[in-house]
Motif scaffolding. Structure first.
Motif, short mmCIF file in Angstrom:
data_model
loop_
_atom_site.label_atom_id
_atom_site.label_comp_id
_atom_site.label_asym_id
_atom_site.label_seq_id
_atom_site.Cartn_x
_atom_site.Cartn_y
_atom_site.Cartn_z
N LEU A 54 7.63 40.49 -12.22
CA LEU A 54 7.54 39.06 -11.98
C LEU A 54 8.89 38.36 -12.16
CD1 LEU A 54 4.16 37.75 -13.40
CD2 LEU A 54 4.90 38.05 -11.03
N PHE A 55 9.79 39.01 -12.89
CA PHE A 55 11.13 38.42 -13.04
C PHE A 55 12.18 39.26 -12.32
CE2 PHE A 55 8.75 36.50 -16.45
CZ PHE A 55 9.08 35.17 -16.28
N GLY A 56 11.74 40.12 -11.40
CA GLY A 56 12.70 40.99 -10.73
C GLY A 56 12.87 40.69 -9.26
N TRP A 57 12.13 39.69 -8.74
CA TRP A 57 12.17 39.49 -7.29
C TRP A 57 13.25 38.52 -6.84
CZ3 TRP A 57 11.43 34.38 -6.21
CH2 TRP A 57 10.76 33.62 -7.17
N GLY A 58 13.99 37.94 -7.78
CA GLY A 58 14.98 36.91 -7.43
C GLY A 58 15.99 37.38 -6.40
N LEU A 105 16.40 34.65 -11.88
CA LEU A 105 17.55 35.53 -12.04
C LEU A 105 18.20 35.36 -13.40
CD1 LEU A 105 19.31 35.51 -8.55
CD2 LEU A 105 18.22 37.42 -9.71
N SER A 106 18.16 34.13 -13.92
CA SER A 106 18.85 33.91 -15.19
C SER A 106 17.90 34.01 -16.38
CB SER A 106 19.53 32.54 -15.18
OG SER A 106 18.60 31.55 -14.80
N PHE A 107 16.64 34.36 -16.11
CA PHE A 107 15.66 34.42 -17.19
C PHE A 107 15.90 35.65 -18.08
CE2 PHE A 107 11.52 34.80 -19.17
CZ PHE A 107 11.16 33.49 -19.35
N PRO A 108 15.87 35.47 -19.40
CA PRO A 108 16.08 36.64 -20.28
C PRO A 108 14.80 37.48 -20.35
CG PRO A 108 15.86 34.64 -21.57
CD PRO A 108 15.74 34.23 -20.15
#
Lengths: 413, 391, 466
Positions: free
Chosen positions: A280-284, A252-255
């Protein structure tokens, strides 16, 4: 209890108190469902084709050409002559997934489906939204088969849409009729053309395909990872839960945008890369939502009843917990899709997108310098994008009302 | 409970006199008017399936120092009825017709703002779930003091003293120590007591209690009922008590109004209704109560063991008596026309049933005939089919 | 063999530990939800388990069924053809549910089932009710879908519904109908034991009677044993052969239903019974009022757990007060010792007393005291404190009066510790020191109250129901 003394009749009578459960004990119950078999059956050719593409097809050759050449099948006659990308394979597999696990069950259970439909159709804006999304979906699926791919034609640049005119000075060569020094639009280009002479209408239709690919593939990846992580986290508890939730924090905090730009500069980034990185960075959020939902569902009495039935935890989770969490994340996912569509459009507008694809964002980007005299280039895809995003939002709200069991009791009180 | 509250009572009732002087709106009310008089109250809701008639023309009065119980199953319209009294129903989708007079002043004619003032000052509500009604972010004392200072302009110290006093009145042990605690530190019964204290802040004349004890344990329930009874006696409050539990009714009511499907089936002094129930519905309700056979010698055996069928569809109520489709005593005449008019079968004891003529003895209900029982079964069957067909 | 109980629960204990702090969690608190509960259920018998909410009766039910893992104790289940087994050499029992492995537990699921309180959430909203019920035979190996359906349809008719309701969804049923469906689901594997956890408390009174009658009929027809859990003792009275009363994680009284209801032998049972509203509108409504609220199961009172609320709490040697006065004195003591009453709150109460007009008293004892006593502001304050905390202005017993006066004076002077010490020393009750043991009163009727212990002061085996 019963005066019936015939042992055979007793054994055959469909009564619960005459069943010898010991005789059944140990029987296998965990069989693969028909739906899963059919899905596997239909997805197999796609996987095979993808494999063939990778192994046999040459660098400059489309998979269909290679296949036709090898087998002497006239595939071109069926219109199967376009290049197939990895995104296309994924799109086809995703579509099958949706058909078998979302559409078919609705037809198998007409009673509950009609119940959902009755509640869904109370929401008028959502009905209109659904119709619009069907148009986008149908256009995206069938459009490329009907319309030729957008092509550059400098001479036909800046043609106005049907019913509008533009000063002749702005047009290299007017395709339609010229009156009073102004060039009129023609049905050849119903929504006009860009500077390069690409038909805006064709561009919008091909953009639908891109948008549908983004919507379906990201949804599948996000839902797959989110549901798995969320449910496992809720049910395993302890350190698994802890690790999974910290992973969610990181995701969630990944840029994501910066990471995507990095990938873009190093490898160049096509549509496939965009979809992979962003989903891959949207499932949080989804995982977190599924976890809390699974925790609350597992407190429900019907889940306890499932455990009391003697079913394994796996079966209870698969049959009761996941379906009951999944239906409520449908809403969450429909609200996530607009974010991806917007992100793609924004990147394309900034010139950071995949310039080889005809997305709405690319079309808008192509029209930004000619806004003064050719606003249709920006407006047509812009309005379609806006309507699509709006439609997804309306749809999400209506789905929540339609499938949420808590809303059931509220509404029927 | 009365003992430790008596100090507060003197104080409280003195203030009541002042308060009523301030809130009386001088609308020509006379002392003969009942505290609350409801006539022909009819509340409907617009739904997709048509107009849903939740309350279908009911009348009742509440006098000062009297407890009136509205009793009925869920879906009988009892909660909607009390919510209709003071504008707790949103209009639309709701629509309220009829007359509600409070101390002689017509409430339905008042604009919403004036109605809210009435609701706040003279009519107090106590709801079923105290945990939903208290704000968990503030101490109980803070909430009470705020309510007091909204109502009257007093210093913090005076408001706090009065809050402690009120908590004492409603029987919260050690009010001075507990006033600074948060709602979660109170048990369910104590929270309900706090809610009653909140209701008393404005020195109301009418207390409307909607199932205030349903969520509570039986031991706690007894205490709350006792408290309401004491408050009625001490402050001369009128209490309108809504419940589905007849046993509660017998403990607290002076008069009973039995509701079914939005209409009044029977009404009367509690002793009459319980000892000589006239309407088949009342009899069936009494017979349903578990574990109390010995109390029910007066009631015939026909109604024992539940009431078959379910409540009628409120969007399409049956012709004639609303209860006829489920009634063991129903005849063909029961299913024609409108709900039968109420006839007097005792002093203030009235029943809406065609089996009675004015002045009849309430125990004169004929035994159900075979044909009537048959008719009941078939109508229950058809009601079932309706429900199934509806889907 | 026929004497052997179907279910035999011994010293069942369930403690919940609340932890905090994620990865580095530590045990912080121990809630004793069920603390050493023992009872038997014989074949075909219905046992009622009653108590206020939070007394641990639902936890007992789910521990018996191993929906929650009990902390300790045996749950010996002899149904499903397991009868006749004796204990092993190491004291364990082959039929102990708490030691069942995976397969034994799955077989146990066929023999013991549960119906829940809340009909709204007891069925999966996304499955037809038929599919929900038919899932149990499937889980237990019946793969023949036709046969499953036939069995479930037959069963639906037995619980008073119709076979074509198989394909309907939970939202299409009323609360009472859902409870019938829940019964169908509980019965489909033909169990020996049915646990009913508040099966009717969410239903309308008129529907309750239907469901209770159905449970009774099914019990007779299929020889079911029932563990019936309810907070409503009138419901228990309707259906149960024997009744056990629970308070704060322990059973305080157990016996044949009629005996427990007619001659209760524990004060808590008395209070519960007296709280049930009668249908007689002429009755005075003179209930036994329990003071205080249920103590926290994290820190239960010593001795008899009910002594902090008991109206029959024993007076020690040398104290002879009116029982209701003694109760109030003990309440005052408890709260001062617990710090709930301290000098700050006392001073506040005194201020409130000064502010309100008129004498701060209403009870005759107090009024009389006010008439005779002429004192300065100190005695006024002391009288106000006594009035505020429900204590008489004077006690007949000079020792008692002195102790209370000292404590009040200490509170007024701000010395909380001395007040607590004075009260704790002066007022003790054997109920706080001795854990009661069960005494037998008639056939199978047992209660755990110190009043039945003749060796204790005030006990003397006397327990006269009023």
């Amino acid at each position: 209890m019963s005066t019936d003394t015939d042992p055979n009749a007793e054994a055959d009578a469909p009564r619960f108190d005459r069943v010898d459960w010991e005789a059944y004990a140990g029987g296998r119950t965990g069989r693969v469902s028909t739906t899963t078999k059919l899905f596997a059956l239909t997805v197999a050719p796609i996987v095979a084709l993808a494999g063939y593409d990778r192994v046999a097809a040459g660098e400059r050759e489309t998979v269909f050409d290679a296949f036709a050449a090898a087998t002497d099948l006239p595939l071109q006659a069926f219109g199967l002559d376009f290049a197939v990308t990895a995104v296309d394979y994924a799109f086809a597999a995703t579509l099958l997934l949706f058909v078998w696990y979302l559409v078919v069950p609705l037809f198998q259970h007409p009673r509950i489906a009609s119940h959902y439909w009755r509640r869904f159709k109370r929401n008028r804006p959502a009905l209109v939204s659904l119709a619009w999304l069907f148009v986008v979906f149908g256009g995206g699926l069938l459009g490329p088969l009907v319309l030729n791919a957008p092509e550059q034609n400098i001479l036909a640049g800046h043609q106005p849409p049907v019913g509008l005119t533009v000063a002749e000075a702005n047009v290299p060569q007017c395709v339609g009729e010229v009156a009073d020094g102004r060039c009129g639009g023609t049905w050849e280009y119903p929504l006009g053309t860009t500077r390069g002479g690409v038909g805006v209408f064709t561009g919008v239709v091909y953009g639908m395909t891109i948008s549908m690919k983004i919507a379906f593939i990201t949804t599948t990846i996000v839902a797959g990872i989110g549901i798995t992580v969320g449910t496992v986290s809720a049910y395993a508890g302890g350190w698994v839960d802890e690790v999974a939730m910290r992973a969610v924090d990181i995701v969630l905090s990944f840029p994501t945008l910066l990471f995507f730009l990095l990938v873009l500069y190093v490898y160049g980034a096509g549509l496939g890369m965009f979809i992979v990185v962003f989903s891959l960075f949207g499932w949080g959020g989804t995982a977190r939502y599924v976890r809390s939902k699974a925790l609350s569902v597992s407190e429900e009495e019907f889940v306890k009843a499932g455990r009391l039935s003697g079913a394994s935890t796996r079966r209870v989770v698969r049959r009761h917990v996941v379906p009951n969490t999944a239906s409520s994340i449908i809403t969450q996912l429909t609200l996530l899709i607009p974010g991806f569509l917007l992100a793609e459009a924004q990147l394309a507008f900034l010139g950071l997108g995949d310039s080889s694809i005809a997305s709405w964002g690319q079309l808008i980007a192509a029209g930004r310098s000619d806004l003064a005299f050719a606003p249709w280039i920006v407006l047509a895809p812009g309005i379609v994008l806006f309507l699509t995003i709006l439609a997804f939002n309306f749809l999400g709200d209506a789905l929540l009302d339609a499938v949420d069991p808590e809303a059931t009791t509220e509404a029927e009180r | 409970m009365t003992d430790n509250g008596s100090g507060a009572t003197a104080d409280g009732s003195g203030a009541t006199a002042d308060g009523s002087g301030a809130t009386a709106d001088g609308s020509g009310a006379t002392t003969d008017d009942p505290l609350l008089a409801v006539e022909g109250l009819r509340t409907t809701f617009e739904t997709e399936a048509g107009d849903l008639v939740a309350v279908d023309g009911i009348d009742f009065t509440v006098e000062r120092g009297e407890t009136v119980c509205l009793v009925g199953e869920s879906g009988s319209g009892k909660t909607v009825a009390v919510e209709s009294l003071t504008g707790l129903i949103d209009q639309p989708p709701g629509r309220i017709e009829g007359s509600v007079r409070f101390r002689g002043a017509e409430l339905t004619a008042l604009p919403p703002k004036a109605l809210r003032r009435h609701r706040g000052a003279s009519i107090a509500y106590v709801f079923q779930n105290p945990q939903d009604a208290l704000n968990h972010c503030y101490t109980v004392g803070w909430q009470l003091i705020e309510a007091i200072q909204v109502h009257e302009d007093v210093s913090d110290a005076a408001a706090r003293a009065r809050a402690i006093d009120l908590l004492d009145t409603v029987g919260v042990p050690d009010p001075a120590g507990r006033i600074d605690e948060y709602p979660h530190q109170f048990s369910g019964g104590e929270k309900q007591r706090v809610m009653i204290a909140m209701a008393l802040v404005t020195e109301p004349d009418l207390l409307v209690a909607d199932e205030p004890t349903t969520a509570l344990d039986v031991t706690t329930q007894a205490g709350i009922l006792q408290l309401l009874d004491d408050l009625k006696a001490e402050y001369g409050l009128g209490v309108l008590f809504v419940t589905h539990d007849l046993a509660t009714v017998s403990q607290i009511a002076d008069r009973v109004v039995v509701l079914y499907a939005g209409t009044v089936m029977e009404r009367g002094p509690v002793v009459d209704v319980f000892e000589r129930p006239a309407h088949p519905y009342t009899r069936a309700l009494l017979a349903c109560l578990p574990g109390r056979e010995s109390d029910l010698d007066a009631v015939g055996g026909a109604e024992r063991g539940g009431i078959a069928g379910s409540l009628p569809d409120p969007t399409a109520p049956p012709d004639g008596c609303r209860f006829a489709p489920r009634c063991a005593h129903a005849e063909s005449a029961c299913s024609t026309g409108d709900q039968p008019p109420e006839v007097a079968v005792g002093d203030g004891h009235r029943v809406s049933c065609i089996h009675y003529d004015p002045g009849d003895d309430p125990s004169a209900l004929p035994d159900p005939t075979e044909s009537a029982a048959e008719a009941e079964r078939s109508s229950v069957e058809s009601a079932r089919q309706d429900v199934i067909g509806d889907e | 063999m026929s004497d052997a109980p179907l279910l035999s629960v011994r010293d069942l204990t369930k403690h919940y530990t609340t932890t905090r702090g994620g990865l580095f969690s530590r045990e912080t608190n121990r809630i004793r939800a069920v603390d050493g509960v023992s009872f038997d259920i014989h074949p075909g018998e219905a046992l009622g388990l009653v108590g206020e909410s939070g007394c641990g009766k639902s936890t007992t039910a789910s521990s018996v069924l191993r929906l929650t893992e009990p902390t300790a104790g045996d749950v010996i289940f002899n149904g499903g053809g397991r009868g006749g087994a004796g204990r092993n050499d190491d004291g364990t029992h082959p039929n102990d549910v708490t030691r069942f492995d995976r397969n034994e537990l799955k077989a146990f699921r066929r023999d013991a089932q549960l119906i829940f309180q809340d009909p709204a959430s007891s069925f999966d909203p996304r499955l037809s009710v038929g599919a929900s019920i038919a899932e149990l035979p499937l889980v237990h190996g019946m793969t023949d879908a036709e046969r499953r359906r036939a069995i479930v349809e037959d069963l639906l008719e037995r619980v008073g519904l119709s076979a074509d309701e198989y394909d309907r969804y939970p939202h299409e049923f009323s609360g009472g109908e859902k409870q019938r469906l829940a019964l169908a689901r509980a019965l489909v594997l033909n169990p020996d034991l049915l646990v009913a956890d508040e099966p009717v408390s969410a239903l309308d009174v008129s529907v309750q009677a239907d469901i209770l009658r159905l449970i009774d009929d099914l019990r007779a027809e299929f020889g079911l044993s029932v563990l019936f859990i309810s907070h409503d003792i009138s419901v228990v009275r309707e259906v149960c052969d024997r009744t056990a009363v629970m308070y704060l994680g322990e059973i305080v009284e157990v016996g044949p239903t009629e005996a427990v209801f007619e001659t209760p032998q524990h004060p808590y049972t008395e209070a519960l019974l007296s709280a049930v509203p009668t249908l007689d509108p002429r009755s005075s409504g003179d209930h036994i009022r329990l003071t205080g609220s249920v103590p926290s199961p994290a820190d239960p009172p010593s001795g008899c757990r009910f002594h902090t609320r008991c109206h029959r709490v024993i007076q020690p040697d040398g104290i002879d007060l009116d029982q209701s006065v003694w109760r109030r004195v003990l309440d005052f003591r408890e709260r001062v010792v617990a710090g709930e009453i301290d000098s700050a709150s006392v001073r506040e109460r005194v201020r409130v007393g000064e502010a309100s007009p008129g004498p701060p008293a209403g009870r005759s004892e107090r009024a009389a005291a006010d008439d005779t006593e002429v004192g300065g502001p100190d005695t006024d304050d002391a009288a106000r404190v006594r009035a505020a905390y429900d204590l008489p202005a004077t006690f007949r017993d000079p020792d008692v009066d002195r102790a209370v006066a000292d404590a009040v004076a200490a509170l007024l002077s701000g010395d909380d510790a001395r007040a607590a010490e004075t009260l704790a020393e002066a007022f003790t009750t054997p109920c706080a020191d001795h854990a009661p043991e069960f005494t037998t009163h008639s056939d199978g009727h047992r209660a755990a109250c110190l009043r039945h212990r003749p060796d204790l002061p005030g006990g003397m085996g006397v327990f006269d129901a009023e």
